[in-house]
Design a protein around this motif. Sequence first.
Motif, PDB file in Angstrom:
ATOM      1  N   LEU A   8       0.453  -1.368   0.047  1.00 44.75           N
ATOM      2  CA  LEU A   8      -0.024   0.119  -0.074  1.00 44.75           C
ATOM      3  C   LEU A   8       0.795   1.690  -0.148  1.00 44.75           C
ATOM      4  O   LEU A   8       0.193   1.986  -0.503  1.00 44.75           O
ATOM      5  CB  LEU A   8      -0.668  -0.015   1.212  1.00 44.75           C
ATOM      6  N   ASP A   9       2.106   1.315   0.104  1.00 41.71           N
ATOM      7  CA  ASP A   9       2.838   2.415   1.235  1.00 41.71           C
ATOM      8  C   ASP A   9       3.784   2.181  -1.282  1.00 41.71           C
ATOM      9  O   ASP A   9       4.607   1.388  -1.676  1.00 41.71           O
ATOM     10  CB  ASP A   9       3.875   1.621   1.602  1.00 41.71           C
ATOM     11  N   LYS A  10       3.291   3.255  -1.236  1.00 40.06           N
ATOM     12  CA  LYS A  10       4.294   3.542  -2.341  1.00 40.06           C
ATOM     13  C   LYS A  10       5.967   3.849  -2.977  1.00 40.06           C
ATOM     14  O   LYS A  10       6.812   2.585  -3.971  1.00 40.06           O
ATOM     15  CB  LYS A  10       3.901   5.107  -3.211  1.00 40.06           C
ATOM     16  N   THR A  11       6.455   3.598  -1.462  1.00 38.87           N
ATOM     17  CA  THR A  11       7.804   4.085  -1.361  1.00 38.87           C
ATOM     18  C   THR A  11       8.090   2.315  -1.234  1.00 38.87           C
ATOM     19  O   THR A  11       9.806   2.349  -1.641  1.00 38.87           O
ATOM     20  CB  THR A  11       8.681   5.087  -0.555  1.00 38.87           C
ATOM     21  N   ALA A  12       7.805   1.654  -0.311  1.00 43.04           N
ATOM     22  CA  ALA A  12       8.253   0.587   0.104  1.00 43.04           C
ATOM     23  C   ALA A  12       7.507  -0.741  -0.909  1.00 43.04           C
ATOM     24  O   ALA A  12       8.231  -1.152  -0.933  1.00 43.04           O
ATOM     25  CB  ALA A  12       7.162   0.231   1.649  1.00 43.04           C
ATOM     26  N   ARG A  13       6.725  -0.309  -2.201  1.00 45.61           N
ATOM     27  CA  ARG A  13       5.511  -1.452  -2.519  1.00 45.61           C
ATOM     28  C   ARG A  13       7.335  -2.102  -3.698  1.00 45.61           C
ATOM     29  O   ARG A  13       6.917  -3.569  -4.068  1.00 45.61           O
ATOM     30  CB  ARG A  13       4.647  -0.528  -3.740  1.00 45.61           C
ATOM     31  N   ALA A  69      -8.484  -6.701   0.009  1.00 42.83           N
ATOM     32  CA  ALA A  69      -7.906  -5.646  -0.430  1.00 42.83           C
ATOM     33  C   ALA A  69      -8.714  -4.497  -0.224  1.00 42.83           C
ATOM     34  O   ALA A  69     -10.456  -4.541  -0.093  1.00 42.83           O
ATOM     35  CB  ALA A  69      -7.712  -6.196  -2.213  1.00 42.83           C
ATOM     36  N   PRO A  70      -8.101  -4.101   0.378  1.00 46.37           N
ATOM     37  CA  PRO A  70      -9.097  -2.149   0.624  1.00 46.37           C
ATOM     38  C   PRO A  70      -9.746  -0.969  -0.579  1.00 46.37           C
ATOM     39  O   PRO A  70     -10.596  -0.908  -0.717  1.00 46.37           O
ATOM     40  CB  PRO A  70      -8.118  -1.381   1.662  1.00 46.37           C
ATOM     41  N   ASP A  71      -8.840  -1.125  -1.555  1.00 45.06           N
ATOM     42  CA  ASP A  71      -9.309  -0.999  -3.495  1.00 45.06           C
ATOM     43  C   ASP A  71      -9.040  -1.579  -4.881  1.00 45.06           C
ATOM     44  O   ASP A  71      -8.070  -2.581  -3.972  1.00 45.06           O
ATOM     45  CB  ASP A  71      -8.817   0.626  -3.206  1.00 45.06           C
ATOM     46  N   ASP A  72      -9.591  -1.952  -5.253  1.00 45.55           N
ATOM     47  CA  ASP A  72      -9.438  -2.012  -6.085  1.00 45.55           C
ATOM     48  C   ASP A  72      -8.225  -2.177  -7.117  1.00 45.55           C
ATOM     49  O   ASP A  72      -7.332  -3.401  -7.654  1.00 45.55           O
ATOM     50  CB  ASP A  72      -9.772  -1.367  -8.276  1.00 45.55           C
ATOM     51  N   ALA A  73      -6.734  -1.539  -6.417  1.00 44.87           N
ATOM     52  CA  ALA A  73      -5.436  -0.894  -7.030  1.00 44.87           C
ATOM     53  C   ALA A  73      -4.748  -2.495  -6.163  1.00 44.87           C
ATOM     54  O   ALA A  73      -4.002  -2.580  -6.722  1.00 44.87           O
ATOM     55  CB  ALA A  73      -5.415  -0.097  -6.752  1.00 44.87           C
ATOM     56  N   LEU A 132      -6.105  -4.709  -4.729  1.00 45.24           N
ATOM     57  CA  LEU A 132      -6.721  -5.802  -5.670  1.00 45.24           C
ATOM     58  C   LEU A 132      -5.539  -6.292  -6.877  1.00 45.24           C
ATOM     59  O   LEU A 132      -4.912  -7.734  -6.723  1.00 45.24           O
ATOM     60  CB  LEU A 132      -7.843  -6.281  -6.084  1.00 45.24           C
ATOM     61  N   ARG A 133      -5.421  -5.569  -7.779  1.00 47.08           N
ATOM     62  CA  ARG A 133      -4.951  -5.609  -8.580  1.00 47.08           C
ATOM     63  C   ARG A 133      -3.494  -6.223  -8.439  1.00 47.08           C
ATOM     64  O   ARG A 133      -2.833  -6.762  -9.149  1.00 47.08           O
ATOM     65  CB  ARG A 133      -5.128  -4.772 -10.109  1.00 47.08           C
ATOM     66  N   ARG A 134      -2.449  -5.799  -7.646  1.00 44.89           N
ATOM     67  CA  ARG A 134      -1.373  -5.783  -7.273  1.00 44.89           C
ATOM     68  C   ARG A 134      -1.166  -7.244  -6.682  1.00 44.89           C
ATOM     69  O   ARG A 134       0.028  -8.354  -6.647  1.00 44.89           O
ATOM     70  CB  ARG A 134      -0.912  -4.401  -6.517  1.00 44.89           C
ATOM     71  N   LEU A 135      -2.500  -7.657  -5.523  1.00 45.94           N
ATOM     72  CA  LEU A 135      -1.879  -8.875  -5.535  1.00 45.94           C
ATOM     73  C   LEU A 135      -2.664 -10.031  -6.554  1.00 45.94           C
ATOM     74  O   LEU A 135      -1.883 -10.983  -6.402  1.00 45.94           O
ATOM     75  CB  LEU A 135      -3.096  -8.978  -3.776  1.00 45.94           C
ATOM     76  N   ALA A 136      -3.461  -9.688  -7.020  1.00 44.36           N
ATOM     77  CA  ALA A 136      -3.876 -11.140  -8.078  1.00 44.36           C
ATOM     78  C   ALA A 136      -2.483 -10.685  -8.715  1.00 44.36           C
ATOM     79  O   ALA A 136      -1.888 -12.098  -9.813  1.00 44.36           O
ATOM     80  CB  ALA A 136      -5.286 -10.597  -9.292  1.00 44.36           C
TER      81      ALA A 136
END
Length: 893
Positions: free
Chosen positions: A462-467, A492-496, A498-502
């Motif tokens: 969820l953290d842009k820098t740590a992602r 997943a809190p949001d679609d973004a 969810l897409r990363r996890l998928a």
Amino acid sequence: MTLRARWQQLLGIRPEEGRTVGLFFLHNFLLGIGTILVYVAANVILLENQPERNLPLAYGVAALAMIVAGRVYAHYEHHLGLQRVAVRVLLAVVALMAVIGVLVAVGHSVWAAIAIMTGYRVIYLLTNLEFWGVSAVVFDVRQGRRLFSVISSGDMPAKALGAVLALLIHHHTELLWLLLLAFGAYVGALLVLRATGREHVVAAHSRARAERTEAVAAPLQRWFGSSRLVLTMCLSMLAIAAVTTGIEYTFFVHVKHRFHDQSVVMRYVSTVLALTYLVALVVKLVVTGKVLDRAGVRPVLLALPGLVVAGLALYGWHDTWADEGLLLYFCALFLTLEVLRRAFFDPVFLVLFQPLPAPERLQAHTLAKGLYEPLGMGLAGLLLLLPHRLPALGTGFAFGWMALLMTGALLLLYRTYGQYLGELQHAVSRRFALAEELPAAEAPNGTAASAEELISLVQALLDKTARPAATVKLRQLGATAAPALAAALHSAPDDAQLRRLANLLGHVPHPLSRTALVELAQRPALLQREAALRALRGFAPEPTDAPVFQGLVQQELVLARQLLHGKAAATLQPLRDALAYELHRLEQRLFGLLLQLYPPQAIADAQRSVTHAARERQANALEILDNLIARPIYQALQTLLELRPAAEKAQVFDRLLPTAPAPVPAVALVVERGETLFSDWTISLALGQWQPAAAGFALLWPHLQSSSQLVRESAAAALARWAPAYPAAYQAALLQHPSLPEFLMSHSATAAHLSAADRVAVLQHTALFAATPANVLSSIVPIMKEVAFAAQEHIFAKGDLGASLFIVYEGEVGVFHGEQQLATFRKGDFFGELALLDAEPRSATAVAQTPVLAFRLDQDDFYDVMEERPEVLRNILRVLCQRLRKQNELVKQ
């Protein structure tokens, strides 16, 4: 609809193909007139004297001449090019007609008749090679399936006419009038060919392809072609040509023995020929295309040998038939063979060669018609002469070898279908294999990680820098991370996120990963289904999951029907365009589902090729799908991909889905289903056109709470229309939701500033995004930062680190290199675009010449958008390539 349009629709001819089909039909009609009249002239003479001996002799001599002519044609086709050799073929045919005319005038011997028959066979071969060679490069494989039966039917009425004219022949001198008519027909065909050449490129060009995994050995390619498809088709053509010759011979000879009188023989033969060609004409025009479309290639291909073998087997009971019954049998056998061969086998035979590269296609056709068909006829002539040398063989000998050869053809053609599919796959496969297309190796389990560490890594996404670091670590963990990723997918809190996890699960080949993604694909939200299908591309299909994906396919088809009806009924172009985008998304989801139901590589190649610029590649891809996936699904997918009015497509879906619910008006459907099914731009347009009833607030409320600024603004505008129209309903809603006045105030504030919809319009009028659909541009709106600059204020200086793109909304911006002004940008212009792709020092200075209002797009934000919408990146690359080409042209000047 005009009569012409109805006729074209009946025959499967599209409006843009009408003139081309007319030229080819006329061309074949003229060739047919010339050829059949020479055929009549030869048979009038040959049937007069001992046809049992003279016909086989004529077959043998004609076969040798045809092989020589075929070799000569192949040489010039390779060295002169198709257009030039086609013209020269017709000129040679005209010259050959003059020679035949002399033979008819002065020669009355059997050898003269054999020479005339040989001339006919050579003319038939050359005109056939010329006509089908031109057809093979003008039409693609899909057009071939629809149109080859139509354009090849042109010679049927001509041959029927020739058969009727044979009834009028009472003396050899009258044959000269037939030959004179044939001469004029060939001259007309030459003129039509020139007209065709002016409208189409008649040349054998083809893109480079990958090496075949199974090819004919190099020393044999000259005689069998480079593809096993050509090998089996040529051998089957040899067998079919031999049997065709044998049946024609037995028919002619039996009629001669039955009637004896030459005039009666010619009258009977001519009647049967005329009836045969007329039946073949009707079947070709009306039946062939529909049967091929519904039954597919293989059944139609096998119909000829299968039915002929059955017909030959009936001869075993001929001892119980009277003379009239035997004559009727021979007539029926001849008529059935000719109709099947001309109406079904010949068009399909030619379609099978269409997936080959154009030069190989022409070579294959020349081999089949110019070498193997004459060899079959020569073999038949030899076998038909044997009973005259060995009377003990009897009449059953001919039927024995014909049944044997046709059974061999049946077996060869059965194998040909698989080779045809292989050639289609080869035609659309990439020339060089890519690493990601190779079978994925089993991922290592990776190092062990505690549950707390896995949860921490998932949270870091969820953290842009740590992602980036968390993503790399989770991939390294492999199967170890699968349980944590699958669990996080459910919350997943949001679609973004969810897409990363998928996406991560898609790179972890573990049964739990697949199970989680299949469950995700079944959720009603289509954005989530798209993420799941994209991730599942890395997994092989599982038969146990097939019912799930088949059910999802049906859901998508029902939705496609709704969207098509909505698009057909929509009155405003923006809504039609938005629904077209939703249909495009639906097509991509259908391909994703098909990847889980059928061989993935074949579906992936077809998906890539249906959007290809080359028409031939598109056609081959559609042909793969036609022969691979379930027929109703293919018909639906083909309809979606075709360039036809939405109303016509909707009618097709009505036929395919007769039990589906009645279509709902598009605006009502979009408002009701909202972001579950549709993108925010489509919802915004629908809300703008929606006329809510008194009870409509229940549908409006979810949109007022949307995370999309675009949807919220459109919903607020709809609320502003609804509230004064239904004050009592508004007061009731106000009691349940006291915050409603805030939405109305928000709408008023938005009206005073640039709304999200207006920002989409800004992007649409910017060259960088002009070709990008508004549905995609709406995803850029949240990252558009409004910035203002005073006159003479520096926007950035040369040497500054570039990380932003600017779009001018108001004012004027100058770009300088020192004192030199390089460019001026005004409303709708953009600058600094390279910074979106690569953060490098600015190469020039940008200064506001007047007060400037602009929108800034930052690189980090834009990367997130490109991850979600790859179309944005593709469009930017296209525009940058265009600019680079223009710059190169200026440098050359």
